[in-house]
Structure formats: C-alpha cells, structure tokens
Design a protein around this motif. Structure first.
Motif, PDB file in Angstrom:
ATOM      1  N   GLU A  29       0.832  -1.207   0.000  1.00  0.00           N
ATOM      2  CA  GLU A  29       0.000   0.000   0.000  1.00  0.00           C
ATOM      3  C   GLU A  29       0.864   1.254   0.000  1.00  0.00           C
ATOM      4  O   GLU A  29       2.034   1.222   0.398  1.00  0.00           O
ATOM      5  N   HIS A  31       2.615   4.490   1.053  1.00  0.00           N
ATOM      6  CA  HIS A  31       3.166   5.036   2.292  1.00  0.00           C
ATOM      7  C   HIS A  31       3.719   6.419   1.990  1.00  0.00           C
ATOM      8  O   HIS A  31       4.907   6.578   1.705  1.00  0.00           O
ATOM      9  N   THR A  39       6.561  -1.147   2.309  1.00  0.00           N
ATOM     10  CA  THR A  39       7.047  -0.766   3.652  1.00  0.00           C
ATOM     11  C   THR A  39       6.556  -1.716   4.739  1.00  0.00           C
ATOM     12  O   THR A  39       7.334  -2.159   5.599  1.00  0.00           O
ATOM     13  N   ASP A  40       5.270  -2.061   4.688  1.00  0.00           N
ATOM     14  CA  ASP A  40       4.699  -2.920   5.739  1.00  0.00           C
ATOM     15  C   ASP A  40       5.148  -4.375   5.630  1.00  0.00           C
ATOM     16  O   ASP A  40       4.849  -5.182   6.525  1.00  0.00           O
ATOM     17  N   GLY A 111       3.029  -5.836  10.151  1.00  0.00           N
ATOM     18  CA  GLY A 111       3.503  -4.518   9.767  1.00  0.00           C
ATOM     19  C   GLY A 111       2.417  -3.537   9.391  1.00  0.00           C
ATOM     20  O   GLY A 111       2.704  -2.399   9.033  1.00  0.00           O
ATOM     21  N   HIS A 155       1.799   7.105  10.003  1.00  0.00           N
ATOM     22  CA  HIS A 155       1.837   6.230   8.822  1.00  0.00           C
ATOM     23  C   HIS A 155       2.793   6.846   7.810  1.00  0.00           C
ATOM     24  O   HIS A 155       2.536   7.929   7.281  1.00  0.00           O
ATOM     25  N   GLU A 160       8.205   5.154  11.010  1.00  0.00           N
ATOM     26  CA  GLU A 160       8.190   4.164   9.932  1.00  0.00           C
ATOM     27  C   GLU A 160       9.215   4.503   8.844  1.00  0.00           C
ATOM     28  O   GLU A 160       9.890   3.615   8.313  1.00  0.00           O
TER      29      GLU A 160
END
Ligand SMILES: [Zn+2]
Length: 243
Positions: A29, A31, A39-40, A111, A155, A160
């Motif tokens: 998704e 970021h 990233t997650d 994540g 987020h 992050e």
C-alpha cells in the motif's frame, strides 16, 4: 529457520522439536509519496531476520503474507487490498496448518494496521484449534518505547520512515517527504472523508524528522523486546499486572 528453505524430511524432524512459528504479515500500500509500497512487508521481514540471526535454531519463520486489508488507502496508486473475510481465513488456515504439524505458538509479526482486526479474529479460531497466537504490531506494541526515540509516530511518519532508512536509504525519496500532524480523535473511526482528514498524501506524522540512526535504534529496541515476548510466550508468562 526459514520454512521455505527446509525439505519436507527436515521439516518433519524439526516440527516436533520447534514449537514456535513466526508468520510475517504485511500489506502492499501507499506510504506517503516517499516510502516504498512494500514498507509494511519490509519492516516485518527485517524483524524476522534479526530473530533468525539470534534464535534461528529455535524458531520457524514462515513465508510472509505480503498482501493485507487496506481499503482505506485504495485511492492511492499501488495499493492492493484483499477482502476481510479472505485475510481472516488466510491467517487462520495457515496458522492452523502449522498447529497441525506440531506448532504450539504462532507469532504474527505484523507490519500493517489494517490487518489487526483480522488477526484478532483469526487468533480466536487458532486458539479453538489448540494453538496460542500472539500478534506483534510493532508500531503499536512498542509505541511507548518508540516515542522515546522519535518525537511522534505516523503512517510513513518519523518512525516508519526511519525504519526503512535503516534498511536501505535508497528506498526513501527524500524529495517527497512531508508532514501531516493529524490523527483520529477516537479509534476506530471510519467515514467517507476520513482519508482526506488523516492521510491526505497517504501519510501522517512528520517524515522530515526521520533518520537512519533512529531506525537503527528502533530495531535494536524491538529485537530485545521480541526476544523477551517470545520467551514469555513459550514460558507461559502471558499476563502482566493491571495498573
Ligand atoms: Zn505502514
């Protein structure tokens, strides 16, 4: 040990001896416009590789589940979501598969915030099948420690982005870093205008404050905490005092 690298015969030898399986779960998704779509996934994989280096002989690390539940960010390019019912089934069936092969403890190394509800529901089903499931959602589980390292979370925000910088700074587009210091006044909160209010550029927080050094410090802290949680999980130390 990474399950993907084991033969069936070797897995059969280990499955009766190693009682803990770690399953990295994430999402593809947006970021912000500065962090990578994965990233997650990248962060839980790093948490798992840190554990592999420390206690690899004592845990099995399952292949990652790199798509998640993220309808809220669908308007941003590259975001892929899968239905809630699907992720609940996916987490349940995969974890219960390992329980059938002898695992007692499942650790979801998560994540992505959108996965938490599905992981919670799946964990009830895993418990009913005889397994004990723990979810570590790093930014939430370790929030109190992260804000000792970063001024604030978000987020694709300071924490992050720092976590990605610590892995590979070339994955962050510094020219697209941004700031949006807003969060929901109460959670859960959903509505047609919530993304504009909370994640106008697919991000929240202050990514301009992110540094590689903060990311390194976050991983060092999380490795120690993850080791302790896994130790406690296996030792049956599953409660803390209510304060
Ligand atoms: Zn994220």
């Amino acid at each position: 040990m990474y399950v993907s690298k084991l033969t069936s015969a070797r897995f059969a030898e280990l499955a009766g001896k190693i009682d803990t399986v770690i399953i990295p779960v994430g999402s593809l998704e947006a970021h912000g416009m500065h962090c990578p779509l994965g990233t997650d996934n990248i962060i839980p994989e790093r948490l798992c590789s840190d554990l592999e280096a420390k206690i690899g002989a004592d845990v099995l690390i399952a292949p990652a589940l790199n798509y998640g539940y993220t309808p809220s960010l669908m308007k941003f390019p590259g975001t892929i979501t899968i239905p809630a019912e699907t992720i609940i089934s996916m987490y349940t069936e995969i974890a219960c598969g390992f329980v059938r092969w002898g695992a007692k403890y499942i650790v979801f190394m998560n994540g992505h915030g959108g996965n938490i509800a599905g992981l919670t529901l799946a964990s009830d089903r895993i418990a009913a099948a005889g397994g004990t499931a723990l979810t570590i959602s790093w930014w939430a589980t370790y929030a109190a420690d992260i804000v000792k390292i970063c001024d604030a979370q978000g987020h694709a925000g300071e924490d992050e982005t720092s976590a990605i910088l610590a892995i590979d700074a070339s994955l962050v587009d510094d020219s697209k870093r941004s700031i949006h210091m807003k969060k929901a006044f109460c959670m859960p909160l959903a509505g047609p205008d919530q993304i504009e209010k909370r994640y106008p550029g697919a991000m929240s927080g202050d990514s301009t404050k992110a540094t590689k050094e903060k990311g390194v410090a976050i991983y060092a802290m999380m490795l120690e905490k993850n080791l302790e949680y896994i130790r406690r999980l296996r030792a049956g130390e599953h409660t803390d005092p209510i304060v």
